[in-house]
Design an enzyme around this catalytic site. Structure first.
Site, mmCIF file in Angstrom:
data_model
loop_
_atom_site.group_PDB
_atom_site.id
_atom_site.type_symbol
_atom_site.label_atom_id
_atom_site.label_comp_id
_atom_site.label_asym_id
_atom_site.label_seq_id
_atom_site.Cartn_x
_atom_site.Cartn_y
_atom_site.Cartn_z
ATOM 1 N N ASP A 299 0.857 -1.177 0.000
ATOM 2 C CA ASP A 299 0.000 0.000 0.000
ATOM 3 C C ASP A 299 0.897 1.232 0.000
ATOM 4 O OD1 ASP A 299 -2.192 1.590 0.062
ATOM 5 O OD2 ASP A 299 -2.791 1.120 2.114
ATOM 6 N N ASP A 533 -2.253 -2.292 6.529
ATOM 7 C CA ASP A 533 -2.390 -1.754 7.882
ATOM 8 C C ASP A 533 -3.834 -1.477 8.247
ATOM 9 O OD1 ASP A 533 -2.926 0.364 6.257
ATOM 10 O OD2 ASP A 533 -1.471 1.732 7.127
ATOM 11 N N ASP A 537 -7.476 -4.267 4.100
ATOM 12 C CA ASP A 537 -6.403 -5.122 3.574
ATOM 13 C C ASP A 537 -6.534 -6.577 4.014
ATOM 14 O OD1 ASP A 537 -5.025 -2.913 2.382
ATOM 15 O OD2 ASP A 537 -4.273 -2.378 4.365
#
Length: 800
Positions: A299, A533, A537
């Site tokens: 990410d 995080d 996800d």
């Protein structure tokens, strides 16, 4: 509806909903109990086999042949401890932070633990609160951050009747909301339960290969064991005790019982070393998977960039010639730091001197805030809201910065005093300039991604943000392919595999799409790692071969991952990869030692059946060979630093080194047995000679797989030699050894010389084949005959 009209549920209504099970508590019935874990680890197929073997040895009084039991017991204990530890970690997994929230019941506001809220409860949500269940706003207004759920970092305004997603955070504002979906029905709970679910597929190639080996061994040993015992007892008439010990020596030699233990210890030591570097492993096997990863999905926020906003610079408007930084600093000095944007501005512009007459707070309706000096208001906010009819006039000045991915705020002077009651802009503004904000690149990002580039690992950046913004950040971080970006909303079902081939940067990605990207990459034969995080996800992380979380992220992502970077420092990733390489390379080397014994025992058992002879070794002799030519050196060599890139598949690499030793052992001992029968060597002489022969070949194998020899490896071999000599001198009866006569010594010398030649010849052939398989694994059908020949010659000559 006014605040005074909100009465909430009565206590009777609350009790009724509790009785109906409409409570904000996720139901998770997937976890194993401690009793189940212990039972599943104790009552395994191989433990049953070893238990039967132990009972038979006790039955015939062969106590000294029970030396294999400590390894089995230790293996079982470690398995139980590791699974209980995993259960403890998973039991703590909870997306929602354990806290209280204000609820309205019987017309009174009171703090209620979030797990005791019920459906239709009315709650008061304020700045900093985490929304406890799926809800709907009934009064007031909020600005909500749903980044952990959707991946988009933009703050969203929620007014009356707007839906609120459980797990998102209130950035600012105040509102009353009614809880519509609670407990297991809420979005956050469904994600939590899915995150807790343990997948049944083994992700580690090394452990998967070992499991497959053990499965086939488990199938083979029963008929082989019955056949060996029947032949010895009924055909050769050698007695019950010797028939049982002979049969058990063959079976114990065929089972790689120490390989599991060694693998577990090596993984545990790697986990301990990483823990000291603030890297935690929820799943020890993930360190091996990560070492094999060839595609890493990351990410933007939290991985490439810091999880906070920062001012990059301030740019003056073409018509303004004053000191822009000074004006913004005076603005920042007087404005409270009640949101991330203002904190970033105050961190950059620190030297303000003027004290304002008053301030105009930020609202989600206006999307600007102001500071009043005299009869003028200095504004900072969204360009479209501050400029209004002047937007087109100034658009060309700042749109290039937006195209580069910056978040652009405008600084302007308004000719008049604005107040909270009178905040509408009615006059044109004087544009002063623009503040460019972004998430700052982590200091160590460039060097970390450079490392992965050198290691042949492709980076795929998957983010919920604007693809242009993400591409700019990717370029700054030094990741290859920053110019290959796409808006994920344009990708249709069935196009994901083509997309991951053509693009490296994906923006505006929805949570369900992240998992599709991972699946598409895996379908193309890649080993995929996923970092994250946020709650958004989790599903992709669970699907990936290896998942990595930042500890600064959401607790669910942290607990659902296999690897956790406790200091949220992505620069630790090369360290994790190197630890994985050390484990795989060393276990691969050690597994070759174990399989030499297994291949020999299997071939010798078949040879014994074909020739209708008794298996020549005793269980205690097999234990001696295993302990000092396999167990001890394997454990010590597994501690050695070894960060070479992993080449080829685990099992072909292991077999290439084990087959020469196993075949050499079998040929030498088979000739020994035949020669022993022709010159009337008794069972004790044959067994002891075979033991010494296997020890000598074992050292040849050890030398071969340890090449090139260094001081540490030489010391390991020296220690093994000392232990063998000490055992034969001081514990001959424990290991069923007898003093060799001249005939036995002569045969031992002759067969050892022959074994050296056979082993060297077989090793060259198998090393060449192993190198061919490595190249074929890389090139597949595109491998030419010239490349085949070059790879074979390179492997045969030990040139990698």
């Amino acid at each position: 509806m006014t605040d005074k009209q909100i009465t909430g549920l009565t206590q009777a209504e609350v009790d009724q909903r509790i009785q109906n099970g409409q409570v904000n508590q996720a139901i998770d019935d997937q976890s194993k109990t401690a009793t189940q874990i212990i039972r599943e680890n104790v009552f395994t197929y191989f433990n049953l086999i070893f238990a039967i073997l132990a009972v038979l040895l006790v039955f015939v009084g062969a106590w000294n042949d029970l030396t294999f039991l400590p390894v089995i017991v230790l293996n079982t204990i470690i398995g139980i401890v590791q699974e209980l530890r995993a259960k403890k970690v998973l039991s703590k997994l909870n997306v929602m932070n354990a806290t209280e929230i204000i609820a309205v019941r019987d017309g009174q506001e009171e703090k209620i633990p979030i797990e005791k809220l019920v459906q239709d409860d009315v709650v008061l949500l304020q700045t900093g609160d985490q929304i406890p269940a799926d809800a709907r706003v009934i009064s007031g207004e909020l600005r909500v951050n749903e980044a952990l759920l959707t991946g988009e970092s933009d703050e969203i305004t929620k007014t009356k009747d707007a839906e609120l997603m459980s797990g998102s955070f209130v950035v600012s504002g105040k509102a009353y909301a009614v809880l519509e979906k609670v407990g297991k029905d809420s979005y956050i709970s469904k994600l939590t339960i899915e995150a807790k679910a343990m997948g049944s597929v083994e992700q580690s190639e090394m452990v998967r290969s070992i499991n497959r080996l053990v499965k086939w061994v488990g199938i083979i040993i029963i008929p082989v064991g019955i056949a060996l015992f029947s032949q010895s007892f009924f055909l050769n008439n050698i007695g019950l005790k010797r028939s049982i010990t002979s049969m058990e020596a063959a079976l114990i030699g065929m089972i790689p019982e120490g390989l599991y233990l060694l693998t577990t210890i090596a993984l545990a030591l790697a986990a301990m070393r990483l823990a000291r570097q603030e890297v935690m492993l929820h799943d020890m096997k993930s360190v091996e998977t990560l070492a094999r990863v060839n595609v890493l999905c990351v990410d933007k926020t939290g991985t490439i960039t810091e999880p906070k906003m920062a001012v990059e610079k301030a740019v003056s408007s073409k018509n303004f010639t004053g000191d822009l930084s000074s004006i913004i600093a005076d603005f920042a000095k007087n404005m409270p730091a009640d949101n991330a944007t203002m904190k970033a501005i105050q961190a950059y512009f620190k030297d303000g001197t003027k004290t304002a007459d008053s301030i105009l707070p930020f609202t989600s309706v206006n999307k600007y805030s102001g500071v009043i000096f005299g009869n003028q208001t200095t504004l900072i906010g969204a360009p479209e809201m501050v400029l209004r009819d002047q937007f087109a006039q100034y658009q060309t000045e700042f749109e290039k910065y937006a195209a580069e991915g910056y978040r652009v705020l405008i600084a302007a002077n308004y000719p008049g005093v604005l107040t909270e009651d009178n905040s509408a802009l009615k006059e044109n503004v004087q544009v002063l300039g623009y503040i460019l904000l972004s998430n700052p690149i982590r200091k160590e990002a460039r060097s970390t991604f450079q490392y992965f580039n050198q290691q042949g690992v492709d980076i795929k950046v998957i983010s919920g943000d604007n693809p242009v913004t993400v591409a700019r950040v990717v370029k700054q971080a030094g990741i290859n392919g920053a110019d290959k970006y796409i808006d994920a909303q344009t990708i249709k079902d069935g196009e994901y595999e083509q997309a991951v081939q053509n693009y490296n940067v994906f923006g505006r990605v929805k949570p369900d799409q992240k998992r599709k990207f991972v699946v598409a990459l895996q379908n193309q034969g890649n080993t995929v790692a996923m970092t994250g995080d946020g709650v958004n996800d989790i599903l992709a992380m669970k699907k990936a071969d290896c998942s990595i979380a930042m500890a600064s992220g959401n607790s669910a992502a942290v607990q659902a991952s296999q690897v956790v970077l406790l200091d949220s420092n992505f620069a630790k990733m090369p360290l994790v990869v190197n630890q994985g390489r050390q484990v795989v390379n060393n276990i691969q080397r050690s597994a070759s030692l174990f399989l030499v014994k297994n291949i020999f025992s299997f071939l010798m058992a078949i040879f014994s059946l074909i020739m209708t002879i008794n298996y020549p070794l005793q269980p205690a002799q097999i234990t001696l060979i295993s302990a000092f030519t396999i167990g001890l050196p394997s454990f010590l060599l597994a501690l050695e630093s070894n960060h070479k890139r992993i080449r080829g598949k685990f099992m072909p690499n292991v077999l290439a080194r084990a087959i020469p030793g196993g075949l050499t052992d079998w040929l030498a001992v088979a000739i020994l047995v035949i020669a022993g029968a022709s010159i009337s060597l008794d069972h004790g002489q044959v067994g002891t000679t075979a033991t010494m022969l296997l020890v000598l070949v074992g050292f040849m194998v050890m030398y071969h797989i340890s090449a090139p020899i260094n001081k540490f490896r030489l010391a390991v071999m020296g220690l093994s030699v000392i232990c063998i000599i000490g055992s034969t001198i001081f514990f001959p009866r424990l290991f069923s050894l007898t003093m060799l006569n001249n005939k036995s010594l002569f045969i031992l010398a002759v067969l050892f010389c022959a074994a050296v030649t056979i082993f060297r010849w077989l090793s060259k052939i198998l090393d060449g084949i192993a190198e061919v398989l490595v190249v074929f694994d890389q090139k597949g059908k595109n491998m030419t005959f010239v490349e085949f020949k070059e790879a074979y010659d390179r492997g045969k000559n030990n040139v990698k």
